[in-house]
Write an enzyme that holds these catalytic residues in place. Structure first.
Site, PDB file in Angstrom:
ATOM      1  N   ARG A 159       7.189  -9.425  -5.151  1.00 28.18           N
ATOM      2  CA  ARG A 159       7.233  -8.024  -4.737  1.00 28.18           C
ATOM      3  C   ARG A 159       8.181  -7.810  -3.556  1.00 28.18           C
ATOM      4  NH1 ARG A 159       0.895  -6.131  -5.407  1.00 28.18           N
ATOM      5  NH2 ARG A 159       1.042  -5.890  -7.656  1.00 28.18           N
ATOM      6  N   ALA A 196      -5.290  -9.283  -5.234  1.00 24.27           N
ATOM      7  CA  ALA A 196      -6.128  -8.547  -4.276  1.00 24.27           C
ATOM      8  C   ALA A 196      -7.531  -8.334  -4.819  1.00 24.27           C
ATOM      9  CB  ALA A 196      -5.500  -7.197  -3.935  1.00 24.27           C
ATOM     10  N   THR A 215      -9.350   0.246  -3.673  1.00 24.62           N
ATOM     11  CA  THR A 215      -9.687  -0.513  -4.885  1.00 24.62           C
ATOM     12  C   THR A 215      -9.755   0.402  -6.100  1.00 24.62           C
ATOM     13  OG1 THR A 215     -11.003  -1.898  -3.416  1.00 24.62           O
ATOM     14  CG2 THR A 215     -11.313  -2.222  -5.772  1.00 24.62           C
ATOM     15  N   GLU A 268     -19.761   4.313   4.922  1.00 21.51           N
ATOM     16  CA  GLU A 268     -18.428   4.655   4.403  1.00 21.51           C
ATOM     17  C   GLU A 268     -17.957   5.933   5.065  1.00 21.51           C
ATOM     18  OE1 GLU A 268     -15.858   3.502   2.290  1.00 21.51           O
ATOM     19  OE2 GLU A 268     -15.015   5.386   3.043  1.00 21.51           O
TER      20      GLU A 268
END
Ligand code: ADP
Length: 591
Positions: free
Chosen positions: A418, A572, A175, A166
């Site tokens: 959206r 998502a 997230t 990461e």
């Protein structure tokens, strides 16, 4: 009026902190407060030693969301004390929270009459470069957001040793910043039956909502395995608000499940608990992947840069999972690929975390992966006017709020897609809307929205407004009362009749007619990049000839072709869970 309100609020806050007593000591203790970047207020207490140096810093008040700002809250006060400097942002990794703490400490020092210039010393950020390292695991995952950690946990459960790289100093990616809404339908459940929902309807809405550009086989997997993924997370210990579903903005149907913990933190608490309690699964932070290592056409590892600029080589015996998220925060990439919007230049903010810069896209392109639908970029009409973030969004779901423009008129179906809502917002004065709600959802004002904020705290920060009457609200937000009243009157009639209105809205809750009334300003913001790498049903990455690239898998926002031209709100999180699990399984199997 707005300005006066915030001055009054700042004065009352200062009074609360200092009790009205001027602090003029050069040593001793003092408090300071700051608010930055649309985040909550931070209040610190600073203790000076007899020689005037900073002895201790304590965070007294912190409205930030636990799990998101923990790293800065520990690192920044420690760094200020260690370095005796306020210029430590680069040392501890600049974040909104870090900046806010530094400002609060400065405020405290100024209030104490300390010589602040003494603490404005450059800090030596040169760190000795660590040794280059060579690591090996069965599966290497790039990115510790939702897709990456789902894949990591699943691969480990399937018997693989796992190493996650990461680049940021913390896990979570976008997230953890999301509102947490997760679309999943259990056909057998009473709620789905009551809402006339089904997996089939979720499938049809997802495909149609993306203008039929999504790949049907992938969309089918997404919707049919979403509920399994929720159950999997529950088995791992994650808690959801039971028996309650809602329609998230752009979600088109009430099928979003809400985690019990604020924003996306529940997911990461759950992954972390698994990682902490098992051997053979590790996350390396501050480690930025730069290239995939290929050998005879197979991906066998990852080249990365460690925290001190040292080389980290992570070899993968079975497979590499690309889970680096999207590129909504790379103005360069979004300008290069955008085909849907007039301009996605720097004047349009983003909801995304700073690391959403499309690194994975670049690594994948270098190995000849097939990139699809890159021009489809999602904007939301509900960004914070200062930062573009989702923070300060006062809604709980579609059914209890309307949007009005600066003239006080409604202009769109607020329960719609959206892209359509954002396109309509771009037609309004200053591209600016007011979200309007009433006391139904905020009986006390202390209820927390999906972003862990109460309306009272937002009002105190000058980011939301409250009127004891509708007239008072109209005056506060400077919109014509007559228009606002007419907009609500017509809307409320539809809440009673449940008949579609002139904008095509079909989702109505209870009328918005209970004082006090609330409003918050919102603007367009770049949210999600639907395009990305082409994968098959096993999350294997395809090359430009549509052949699998052996050893390479992908999941989450870095992939394309699942949401088509417009992603449904709430899809998502379902995507990253479903395809994260598939990528983990496939990588562990060494396909
Ligand atoms: P998704 O929803 O697909 O999981 P997220 O944005 O939540 O996407 O997570 C993606 C993660 O990948 C983020 O934590 C981001 O910092 C990380 N990341 C992006 N590029 C790199 C890179 N080059 N090396 C390592 N991690 C990366």
């Amino acid at each position: 009026m707005k300005k006066m309100l915030s001055i009054l609020l700042i004065l009352s806050l200062a009074f609360a902190v200092f009790g009205g007593q001027p602090i003029l000591a050069e040593t001793g203790e003092g408090s300071g407060t700051s608010k930055i970047g649309g985040e909550g207020a931070i209040v610190v207490s600073v203790t000076l030693a007899d020689d005037g140096s900073i002895e201790a810093i304590e965070i007294l008040e912190n409205n930030e969301t636990p799990g998101i700002s923990d790293a800065a809250i520990e690192a920044i006060p420690e760094a200020i004390v260690a370095e005796q400097s306020l210029m430590v942002d680069a040392v501890a990794g600049a974040t909104y929270t870090g900046d806010a703490i530094i400002l609060a400490v400065r405020d405290a020092l100024e209030k104490m009459g300390a010589d602040v210039s003494r603490f404005e010393v450059e800090v030596d950020t040169e760190v000795e470069q660590a040794e280059d390292v060579l690591l090996t695991a069965d599966v290497v995952v790039i990115g510790a957001g939702g897709a990456g950690l789902t894949a990591a946990v699943q691969a480990h459960m399937n018997g693989a040793s796992v190493l996650v790289l990461e680049k940021m100093p913390k896990v979570g990616g976008n997230t953890i910043l999301s509102g947490g809404a997760l679309n999943a339908v259990d056909d057998r459940s009473e709620t789905a039956i009551a809402m006339e929902d089904s997996v089939e309807w979720h499938y049809e809405q997802t495909l149609a909502g993306g203008d039929f550009k999504g790949i049907p086989a992938l969309v089918h997997i997404l919707v049919s395995r979403a509920w399994d993924a929720v159950e999997w997370m529950k088995e791992l210990g994650m808690e959801f608000v039971e028996g309650e579903i809602f329609t998230v903005t752009g979600g088109l149907w009430p099928r979003a499940h809400k985690p019990l913990e604020p924003v996306g933190t529940g997911f990461f608490k759950t992954y972390q608990a698994y990682i902490d309690s098992h051997d053979g699964i590790d996350v390396m932070l501050n480690t930025k992947a730069t290239d995939l290592i290929m050998e005879d056409g197979r991906v066998v590892g990852v080249l990365a840069e460690g925290e001190t600029g040292n080389a980290v080589t992570a070899m993968a015996d079975k497979g590499v999972v690309m889970a680096t998220g999207g590129f909504a925060n790379s103005v360069e990439l979004r300008q290069a690929f955008n085909i849907q919007w007039a301009d996605l230049g720097p004047s349009i903010p983003s909801t995304n975390h700073p690391g959403a810069t499309g690194d994975g896209i670049k690594m994948l392109m270098k190995v000849g992966a097939d990139m699809i639908q890159m021009g489809f970029i999602q904007l939301l009409p509900i960004g914070d006017p200062e930062t573009g973030s989702l923070s300060g969004n006062i809604e709980f779901g579609v059914d209890s709020r309307i949007f009005v423009n600066k003239e006080g008129n409604r202009f769109v179906n607020e329960g719609g897609r959206r892209d359509e809502m954002t396109e309509a917002l771009f037609e309004q004065t200053d591209n600016y809307l007011w979200m309007i709600m009433d006391a139904d959802k905020y009986p006390t004002g202390e209820e927390k929205n999906n972003f862990n904020e109460s309306i009272n705290s937002l009002i105190a920060e000058g980011r939301a407004f409250k009127g004891e009457t509708l007239e008072e609200l109209a005056e506060q937000i400077d919109v014509p009362y007559d228009n606002l009243k007419a907009a609500l009157d017509t809307y409320n009639e539809h809440c009673e009749s449940q008949e579609p209105d002139e904008f095509g809205r079909t989702i109505f809750g209870t009328p918005i007619d209970t004082a006090p009334f609330f409003a918050a300003p919102r603007v367009p913001t770049v949210h999600h990049t639907m395009g990305g790498v082409h994968i098959n049903e096993s999350a294997q990455v395809l090359d430009e000839n549509l052949q699998c690239i052996p050893g390479l898998f992908a999941a989450g926002e870095v992939t394309g072709g699942i949401h088509g031209a417009n992603r449904l709100g709430g899809n998502a999180l379902a995507d990253l869970l479903v395809f994260g699990r598939i990528a983990g399984e496939s990588a562990a199997a060494g396909r």
